[in-house]
Write an enzyme that holds these catalytic residues in place. Structure first.
Site, PDB file in Angstrom:
ATOM      1  N   SER A 164       0.819  -1.200   0.000  1.00  0.00           N
ATOM      2  CA  SER A 164       0.000   0.000   0.000  1.00  0.00           C
ATOM      3  C   SER A 164       0.864   1.266   0.000  1.00  0.00           C
ATOM      4  CB  SER A 164      -0.957  -0.046   1.198  1.00  0.00           C
ATOM      5  OG  SER A 164      -2.042   0.822   1.026  1.00  0.00           O
ATOM      6  N   ASP A 378      -8.122  -6.397  -5.701  1.00  0.00           N
ATOM      7  CA  ASP A 378      -7.912  -5.158  -4.961  1.00  0.00           C
ATOM      8  C   ASP A 378      -8.530  -4.002  -5.744  1.00  0.00           C
ATOM      9  OD1 ASP A 378      -7.021  -3.297  -3.114  1.00  0.00           O
ATOM     10  OD2 ASP A 378      -5.002  -3.181  -3.948  1.00  0.00           O
ATOM     11  N   HIS A 437      -6.196  -6.614  -1.490  1.00  0.00           N
ATOM     12  CA  HIS A 437      -5.111  -5.715  -1.120  1.00  0.00           C
ATOM     13  C   HIS A 437      -4.054  -6.421  -0.278  1.00  0.00           C
ATOM     14  CE1 HIS A 437      -3.518  -1.669  -0.746  1.00  0.00           C
ATOM     15  NE2 HIS A 437      -3.459  -1.773   0.567  1.00  0.00           N
TER      16      HIS A 437
END
Length: 462
Positions: A164, A378, A437
């Protein structure tokens, strides 16, 4: 392994304890399998780290055992908490052994970065970092402190791996480390960088959300028009250097996506978020950060198995402020895990929407191994956006890389396709199927194999 796993709840005999300004800065478990401590990276700015030495270590003179430095996203999410206990550390949030721990392939170094994240803290509000480069400078200071005193660590290649927003930290840190090694200020071997579902180009990600969700029937034409309109506004704000305004518009776009999709989960677009109201239009912009944090934690919470052990609920904050803080012994009593995380995000609001594509290019040009991996479902860092920023690279070998055929990947004897892989020279890409994610949580088997391949671990075939 039993000794490592039970050390969290057993009394530990400590071999080392140092103090700086009244703060304990270093401790080590009796068997040497764990070390942790604080580094004062700047006056009154304290960064916490935790190193696990692998019980699966394989000694191979021609292939040194690697170390993974893990950087969480947010900004303000804790690697010591999330990456460690919720993704791939030795224990899960119920303090039970994790079969898919990345210790099977490498030693693990978790850092609460930047200062103010997790157990890391600042003594004055003005000390939070305001840029990714400042965060990299602090991290380099920490690595100098840890590696320069330990010749054993210096023999292991360090792989900077991130998820991220952590990907932005990773590429700026890798350049800082590359420079520090060259200047002989830092004694370590840089093995490479791995960017997992990383926020490298915010512009490309916000432009991917609407079309992706329209293609999978999660929003309609009206939702697509609204989202594209805000994405265009963000593009212009970035072009004009209005980065704070772009961050506010990012929050506005998340609001529109949530409302138009009946609250899609930003970490897996096949799911509902399940906890955030779709009627957010009256909220102040600063509250979008709180909403994003809730989505982040709720997705991971949905993955937990509830405990039958009294006193253990699987709640991460309760765990870190309870048994783990007690085990570590050196976290100041007045420091609550994660209490400064909102300040971390706020301080980085100007840098939040800035791209780091040029830094990836610079790493590639300097011959540093760069791996990108992306979860298929994601949304926040959608594969569609990742592919878009990769096509913007100026790396001279890019067209050859893009022309390479992908290789399907499997896990063990299971012949179901788990991922695809493409590689040319020092750029590598993994498309991880059925993962959102949090790839290590959603696809632990293929993630572990991938880590072995990235690091060249001597245990990669085991």
């Amino acid at each position: 392994m039993e000794k490592l796993f039970h050390s969290v709840i057993l009394f530990v005999l400590f071999l080392g304890l140092l103090f700086h300004g009244g703060i304990a800065t270093y401790m080590k478990s009796q068997d040497g399998s764990e070390e942790w401590g604080y580094v004062q990276v700047r006056p009154k700015a304290h960064m916490f780290w935790w190193l696990y030495r692998s019980p699966y270590r394989v000694e191979n003179p021609s292939k040194p055992w690697p170390i993974i430095l893990w950087l969480q996203g947010g900004p303000g999410a804790s690697g010591v908490g999330v990456g460690n206990f919720e993704e791939f550390g030795p224990l899960d949030t119920l303090l039970k052994p994790r079969n898919s721990t990345w210790l099977k392939k490498a030693d693990l170094l978790f850092v609460d970065n930047p200062v103010g994240t997790g157990y890391s803290f600042v003594e004055e509000d003005g000390l939070f970092v305001k840029t990714d480069v400042q965060a990299a400078t602090d991290l380099t200071t920490l690595l100098i402190k840890i590696f320069n005193r330990d010749k054993k660590l210096q023999k292991s290649p360090l792989f900077i791996m991130a998820e991220s927003y952590g990907g932005k930290y990773a590429v700026t840190l890798a350049l800082s480390v590359f420079k520090a090694i060259k200047e002989k200020r830092l004694n370590l071997i840089l093995g490479g960088v791995a960017l997992g579902n990383s926020w490298i180009s915010p512009e490309d990600y916000v432009f991917s959300w609407g079309p992706l969700l329209k293609d999978v029937s999660r929003i309609d034409e009206n939702g697509l028009q609204k989202s594209n309109s805000i994405a265009l506004k963000i593009k212009q704000q970035l072009k004009d250097g209005k980065f704070n305004e772009a961050t506010t518009s990012w929050g506005e776009l998340e609001n529109v996506i949530s409302s138009s999709s009946n609250d899609v989960d930003f970490y897996n677009f096949l799911l509902d978020s399940g906890s955030v109201s779709a009627t957010l239009s009256a909220m102040e912009p600063e509250l979008f950060r709180e909403i994003s944090k809730k989505r982040y934690s709720n997705y991971l919470s949905s993955k937990r198995v509830r405990s039958s052990t009294p006193g253990l609920t699987g709640d991460l904050a309760e765990l870190l402020d309870g048994p783990i803080k007690k085990k570590l012994r050196i976290v100041p009593k007045n420091v609550t895990w994660g209490e400064q995380s909102n300040n971390v995000f706020a301080a980085l609001s100007t840098d939040f929407m800035k791209p780091r594509i040029n830094e990836v290019d610079e790493l590639l040009a300097n011959g540093v191994n760069v791996t990108v991996y992306s979860g298929q479902v994601d949304l926040i860092c959608a594969t569609k956006g990742t592919e878009a920023w990769i096509r913007k690279l100026k790396w001279k070998e890019l067209q050859t890389f893009l022309g390479k055929e992908r290789t399907p990947l499997y896990c063990g004897s299971d012949r179901e396709t788990k991922a695809f892989y493409r590689s040319y020279k020092n750029l590598h890409f993994y498309w991880i199927l059925k993962a959102g994610h949090f790839v290590p949580t959603d696809q632990p088997c293929v993630a572990l194999d991938m880590v072995g391949a990235i690091t060249g671990s001597p245990a990669a075939e085991k």
